[in-house]
Design a protein around this motif. Sequence first.
Motif, short mmCIF file in Angstrom:
data_model
loop_
_atom_site.label_atom_id
_atom_site.label_comp_id
_atom_site.label_asym_id
_atom_site.label_seq_id
_atom_site.Cartn_x
_atom_site.Cartn_y
_atom_site.Cartn_z
N ARG A 168 0.82 -1.22 0.00
CA ARG A 168 0.00 0.00 0.00
C ARG A 168 0.85 1.27 0.00
NH1 ARG A 168 -3.39 -0.59 5.09
NH2 ARG A 168 -1.46 -1.54 5.73
N ILE A 169 2.13 1.13 0.34
CA ILE A 169 3.03 2.28 0.42
C ILE A 169 3.71 2.49 -0.92
CG2 ILE A 169 5.10 3.21 1.53
CD1 ILE A 169 4.27 1.69 4.06
N ARG A 170 3.63 3.73 -1.42
CA ARG A 170 4.21 4.06 -2.73
C ARG A 170 5.48 4.87 -2.53
NH1 ARG A 170 0.73 2.25 -6.96
NH2 ARG A 170 2.25 3.39 -8.15
N ILE A 171 6.49 4.57 -3.36
CA ILE A 171 7.77 5.25 -3.31
C ILE A 171 8.02 5.92 -4.66
CG2 ILE A 171 10.25 4.99 -2.99
CD1 ILE A 171 9.51 2.46 -1.29
N PRO A 172 7.86 7.26 -4.72
CA PRO A 172 8.12 7.98 -5.97
C PRO A 172 9.63 8.16 -6.20
CG PRO A 172 6.69 9.22 -4.48
CD PRO A 172 7.29 8.10 -3.71
N THR A 173 10.04 8.02 -7.44
CA THR A 173 11.43 8.25 -7.82
C THR A 173 11.45 9.07 -9.10
OG1 THR A 173 11.98 6.08 -6.90
CG2 THR A 173 13.64 7.11 -8.30
N THR A 174 12.32 10.04 -9.14
CA THR A 174 12.45 10.88 -10.33
C THR A 174 13.11 10.07 -11.45
OG1 THR A 174 12.68 12.81 -8.92
CG2 THR A 174 13.39 13.07 -11.19
N THR A 175 12.54 10.14 -12.64
CA THR A 175 13.09 9.43 -13.81
C THR A 175 14.25 10.23 -14.39
OG1 THR A 175 11.65 10.59 -15.37
CG2 THR A 175 10.78 8.53 -14.39
N GLU A 176 14.91 9.63 -15.36
CA GLU A 176 15.99 10.32 -16.07
C GLU A 176 15.44 11.58 -16.75
OE1 GLU A 176 18.93 8.98 -19.57
OE2 GLU A 176 18.75 7.50 -17.94
N HIS A 177 14.27 11.46 -17.34
CA HIS A 177 13.61 12.61 -17.98
C HIS A 177 13.27 13.67 -16.92
CE1 HIS A 177 11.40 14.69 -21.07
NE2 HIS A 177 10.23 14.49 -20.51
N GLY A 178 12.84 13.22 -15.74
CA GLY A 178 12.55 14.13 -14.64
C GLY A 178 13.80 14.83 -14.14
N GLN A 179 14.92 14.10 -14.08
CA GLN A 179 16.19 14.71 -13.66
C GLN A 179 16.62 15.79 -14.65
OE1 GLN A 179 17.82 14.53 -10.91
NE2 GLN A 179 17.07 12.69 -9.95
N ALA A 180 16.38 15.55 -15.93
CA ALA A 180 16.76 16.53 -16.96
C ALA A 180 15.93 17.81 -16.82
CB ALA A 180 16.59 15.94 -18.36
N ILE A 181 14.62 17.68 -16.63
CA ILE A 181 13.79 18.89 -16.47
C ILE A 181 14.09 19.57 -15.15
CG2 ILE A 181 11.69 17.87 -15.48
CD1 ILE A 181 10.85 20.03 -18.14
N LEU A 182 14.40 18.79 -14.12
CA LEU A 182 14.79 19.36 -12.83
C LEU A 182 16.05 20.20 -12.99
CD1 LEU A 182 14.68 19.67 -9.74
CD2 LEU A 182 15.90 17.47 -9.58
N ALA A 183 17.02 19.69 -13.70
CA ALA A 183 18.27 20.45 -13.91
C ALA A 183 17.97 21.78 -14.59
CB ALA A 183 19.26 19.62 -14.72
N ARG A 184 17.11 21.77 -15.60
CA ARG A 184 16.74 23.02 -16.28
C ARG A 184 16.01 23.96 -15.34
NH1 ARG A 184 13.73 20.52 -20.94
NH2 ARG A 184 12.60 22.46 -20.90
N ALA A 185 15.12 23.42 -14.51
CA ALA A 185 14.36 24.25 -13.57
C ALA A 185 15.29 24.87 -12.52
CB ALA A 185 13.27 23.42 -12.89
N LEU A 186 16.28 24.12 -12.07
CA LEU A 186 17.19 24.65 -11.06
C LEU A 186 18.08 25.76 -11.62
CD1 LEU A 186 18.18 21.37 -9.17
CD2 LEU A 186 16.52 23.14 -8.48
N VAL A 187 18.48 25.63 -12.87
CA VAL A 187 19.23 26.71 -13.52
C VAL A 187 18.36 27.95 -13.63
CG1 VAL A 187 20.26 27.47 -15.72
CG2 VAL A 187 20.85 25.22 -14.76
N ALA A 188 17.11 27.76 -14.06
CA ALA A 188 16.17 28.88 -14.18
C ALA A 188 15.92 29.51 -12.81
CB ALA A 188 14.86 28.41 -14.80
N ARG A 189 15.76 28.67 -11.77
CA ARG A 189 15.57 29.19 -10.41
C ARG A 189 16.75 30.04 -9.99
NH1 ARG A 189 17.04 25.25 -5.94
NH2 ARG A 189 18.98 25.76 -6.95
#
Length: 159
Positions: free
Chosen positions: A107-128
Motif C-alpha cells: 500500500r506504500i508508494r515510493i516515488p522516484t524521479t526518472t531520467e527525464h525528470g532529472q533533466a527537467i529538474l536540472a533546467r528548472a534549477l538553472v532557471a531558479r
Amino acid sequence: MIPAVDLETPAIKPCAAVDDPFTSDFTWLLHRAERVLTQNFDEACRNVGLKDMRDTLVLAVAGDGETRTQIEIAQTLGLDKTTLGAIIDRLESQGYIVRSTDPSNRRIRIPTTTEHGQAILARALVARDEVVAGTLSSFTGDDLHVLRTLLWRLATASS
C-alpha cells in the motif's frame, strides 16, 4: 451637513504595520518576501515545462537518492498528502516520476524521479538560480550569507 474634505492630506495614509522596514509586521515582511521569490520561481518553472516551484521540489526530493515514501516526501516539503498526491500524479503522467511499491507493504508508494525528470529538474534549477540571482542582485555576498543563515535558523527553529 456634509463634512469638509481635506485636500492636502493624502487619501491613503502610511501604515506602520506595512510601510516601514523597521515597524512593519515581521510575518507580513516574510510573507511578502516569500511571495516575490515564489512568483518569480513559479514563472521560471512554467518556462521549462513544470507547473510551479512545488514540482521542482518534489522532483528534487524524489530524485536525491534517498528512498522516501509519499508521506515522507510530504513531511519533508511541508505539503498536505493530498496536494502531494496530485503533484505526483501530474509528474508521473508527464514521465518525470515513477512510483514503485514498498516491498514490505504494497500500500506504500515510493516515488522516484526518472531520467527525464532529472533533466527537467536540472533546467528548472538553472532557471531558479537565475531568477533568484536577479531578484537578489542588490544584495552583497555578505548580505546573502547573513540572510540564508537567519532564514535557516528561523525555518528550523522548534516551536
